[in-house]
Design a protein around this motif. Sequence first.
Motif, PDB file in Angstrom:
ATOM      1  N   PRO A  97       0.699  -1.137   0.021  1.00  0.00           N
ATOM      2  CA  PRO A  97      -0.149  -0.081   0.074  1.00  0.00           C
ATOM      3  C   PRO A  97       0.902   1.362   0.085  1.00  0.00           C
ATOM      4  CG  PRO A  97      -0.943  -1.719   1.447  1.00  0.00           C
ATOM      5  CD  PRO A  97       0.238  -2.152   1.001  1.00  0.00           C
ATOM      6  N   ARG A  98       1.905   1.116   0.689  1.00  0.00           N
ATOM      7  CA  ARG A  98       2.890   2.571   0.785  1.00  0.00           C
ATOM      8  C   ARG A  98       3.318   2.593  -0.766  1.00  0.00           C
ATOM      9  NH1 ARG A  98       8.571   3.280   4.012  1.00  0.00           N
ATOM     10  NH2 ARG A  98       8.713   5.471   3.385  1.00  0.00           N
ATOM     11  N   GLY A  99       3.867   1.685  -1.462  1.00  0.00           N
ATOM     12  CA  GLY A  99       4.408   1.796  -2.854  1.00  0.00           C
ATOM     13  C   GLY A  99       3.090   2.215  -3.851  1.00  0.00           C
ATOM     14  N   ALA A 100       2.032   1.803  -3.377  1.00  0.00           N
ATOM     15  CA  ALA A 100       0.881   2.529  -4.364  1.00  0.00           C
ATOM     16  C   ALA A 100       0.757   3.858  -4.202  1.00  0.00           C
ATOM     17  CB  ALA A 100      -0.336   1.646  -4.256  1.00  0.00           C
ATOM     18  N   ARG A 101       0.626   4.286  -2.755  1.00  0.00           N
ATOM     19  CA  ARG A 101       0.555   5.784  -2.525  1.00  0.00           C
ATOM     20  C   ARG A 101       1.736   6.376  -2.904  1.00  0.00           C
ATOM     21  NH1 ARG A 101      -0.831   3.393   2.245  1.00  0.00           N
ATOM     22  NH2 ARG A 101       0.932   4.016   3.270  1.00  0.00           N
ATOM     23  N   LEU A 102       2.879   6.114  -2.928  1.00  0.00           N
ATOM     24  CA  LEU A 102       4.130   6.821  -3.370  1.00  0.00           C
ATOM     25  C   LEU A 102       4.073   6.842  -5.070  1.00  0.00           C
ATOM     26  CD1 LEU A 102       6.691   8.134  -2.761  1.00  0.00           C
ATOM     27  CD2 LEU A 102       7.804   5.649  -2.892  1.00  0.00           C
ATOM     28  N   ALA A 103       3.537   5.870  -5.605  1.00  0.00           N
ATOM     29  CA  ALA A 103       3.250   5.734  -7.047  1.00  0.00           C
ATOM     30  C   ALA A 103       2.453   7.014  -7.458  1.00  0.00           C
ATOM     31  CB  ALA A 103       2.759   4.645  -7.813  1.00  0.00           C
ATOM     32  N   ARG A 104       1.373   7.362  -6.760  1.00  0.00           N
ATOM     33  CA  ARG A 104       0.279   8.528  -7.076  1.00  0.00           C
ATOM     34  C   ARG A 104       1.018   9.653  -6.906  1.00  0.00           C
ATOM     35  NH1 ARG A 104      -2.789  12.247  -4.788  1.00  0.00           N
ATOM     36  NH2 ARG A 104      -4.338  12.984  -5.949  1.00  0.00           N
ATOM     37  N   LEU A 105       1.746   9.756  -5.633  1.00  0.00           N
ATOM     38  CA  LEU A 105       2.574  11.015  -5.281  1.00  0.00           C
ATOM     39  C   LEU A 105       3.784  11.565  -6.314  1.00  0.00           C
ATOM     40  CD1 LEU A 105       2.921  10.641  -1.613  1.00  0.00           C
ATOM     41  CD2 LEU A 105       1.569  12.163  -2.578  1.00  0.00           C
ATOM     42  N   LEU A 106       4.307  10.401  -6.553  1.00  0.00           N
ATOM     43  CA  LEU A 106       5.601  10.646  -7.594  1.00  0.00           C
ATOM     44  C   LEU A 106       5.068  10.900  -8.936  1.00  0.00           C
ATOM     45  CD1 LEU A 106       8.001   7.774  -6.543  1.00  0.00           C
ATOM     46  CD2 LEU A 106       8.325  10.253  -6.147  1.00  0.00           C
ATOM     47  N   ALA A 107       4.096  10.379  -9.413  1.00  0.00           N
ATOM     48  CA  ALA A 107       3.258  10.718 -10.978  1.00  0.00           C
ATOM     49  C   ALA A 107       2.605  11.898 -10.718  1.00  0.00           C
ATOM     50  CB  ALA A 107       2.262   9.723 -11.140  1.00  0.00           C
ATOM     51  N   VAL A 108       2.149  12.452  -9.755  1.00  0.00           N
ATOM     52  CA  VAL A 108       1.476  13.881  -9.672  1.00  0.00           C
ATOM     53  C   VAL A 108       2.619  14.850  -9.556  1.00  0.00           C
ATOM     54  CG1 VAL A 108       0.334  15.711  -8.261  1.00  0.00           C
ATOM     55  CG2 VAL A 108      -0.587  13.259  -8.664  1.00  0.00           C
ATOM     56  N   ASP A 109       3.482  14.794  -8.876  1.00  0.00           N
ATOM     57  CA  ASP A 109       4.784  15.413  -8.819  1.00  0.00           C
ATOM     58  C   ASP A 109       5.400  15.567  -9.971  1.00  0.00           C
ATOM     59  OD1 ASP A 109       6.802  17.067  -7.334  1.00  0.00           O
ATOM     60  OD2 ASP A 109       8.063  15.813  -7.627  1.00  0.00           O
ATOM     61  N   THR A 110       5.762  14.705 -10.737  1.00  0.00           N
ATOM     62  CA  THR A 110       6.380  14.419 -12.256  1.00  0.00           C
ATOM     63  C   THR A 110       5.392  15.169 -13.152  1.00  0.00           C
ATOM     64  OG1 THR A 110       7.598  12.425 -11.835  1.00  0.00           O
ATOM     65  CG2 THR A 110       6.957  13.128 -14.009  1.00  0.00           C
ATOM     66  N   LEU A 111       4.213  14.948 -13.235  1.00  0.00           N
ATOM     67  CA  LEU A 111       3.429  15.651 -14.233  1.00  0.00           C
ATOM     68  C   LEU A 111       3.310  17.179 -13.914  1.00  0.00           C
ATOM     69  CD1 LEU A 111       0.325  12.960 -14.518  1.00  0.00           C
ATOM     70  CD2 LEU A 111       2.450  13.484 -16.129  1.00  0.00           C
ATOM     71  N   ARG A 112       3.034  17.581 -12.667  1.00  0.00           N
ATOM     72  CA  ARG A 112       2.982  19.201 -12.522  1.00  0.00           C
ATOM     73  C   ARG A 112       4.512  19.575 -12.810  1.00  0.00           C
ATOM     74  NH1 ARG A 112       2.274  18.924  -6.472  1.00  0.00           N
ATOM     75  NH2 ARG A 112      -0.129  18.738  -6.918  1.00  0.00           N
ATOM     76  N   SER A 113       5.708  18.946 -12.507  1.00  0.00           N
ATOM     77  CA  SER A 113       6.821  19.653 -13.005  1.00  0.00           C
ATOM     78  C   SER A 113       6.817  19.655 -14.827  1.00  0.00           C
ATOM     79  CB  SER A 113       8.061  18.583 -12.516  1.00  0.00           C
ATOM     80  OG  SER A 113       8.239  17.380 -13.492  1.00  0.00           O
ATOM     81  N   TRP A 114       6.254  18.644 -15.425  1.00  0.00           N
ATOM     82  CA  TRP A 114       6.197  18.809 -16.839  1.00  0.00           C
ATOM     83  C   TRP A 114       5.007  19.753 -17.159  1.00  0.00           C
ATOM     84  CZ3 TRP A 114       5.718  12.742 -18.145  1.00  0.00           C
ATOM     85  CH2 TRP A 114       7.177  12.359 -17.666  1.00  0.00           C
ATOM     86  N   GLY A 115       4.212  20.368 -16.229  1.00  0.00           N
ATOM     87  CA  GLY A 115       3.452  21.345 -16.670  1.00  0.00           C
ATOM     88  C   GLY A 115       2.036  20.695 -17.477  1.00  0.00           C
TER      89      GLY A 115
END
Length: 156
Positions: free
Chosen positions: A27-45
């Motif tokens: 479950p921690r890995g799944a939560r981290l996947a979402r957080l990292l994806a959102v952070d990456t997409l945000r950085s890409w605009g």
Amino acid sequence: MNQKIALPGIRPEGQVRHVSLLLSSTPRGARLARLLAVDTLRSWGIPHETAGQVVAELAANAATHGRVPGRSFRLTLYVVGATLRVEVTDTRGDRRPVLREPDGAAECGRGLLLVDVLADRWGVAEGRHPRKTVWAEIDLTPPPEPDSSRSGDAGG
């Protein structure tokens, strides 16, 4: 009048953005996947609300249904032109996801229904045994604006 609206993170056709992460099937890995994806997409605009929810559902499925003790799952994000592709690969190729209507009283079982509604396309690809990849694509182009040439009165 048709106008092309440029979103800051969208690159011309043929240019690719890509990130791939290996995460624990927990479950921690799944939560981290979402957080990292959102952070990456945000950085890409790139808009991240819908994609974040899709990643959350696919990663939760990988950590729950695709889990093999000691094995990780992989989250991959691609942006090609105006399409975001989310891929989640796990090591349970024998357990393919099935879209089904959950019991009204069920507390779980709606993840793929959400993916089906939020993504423009999704599916499953078999990988090298024992892997499978569940993927979803989200079109990043904004919907066409209503025709503003109409005045709105019925008399025309």
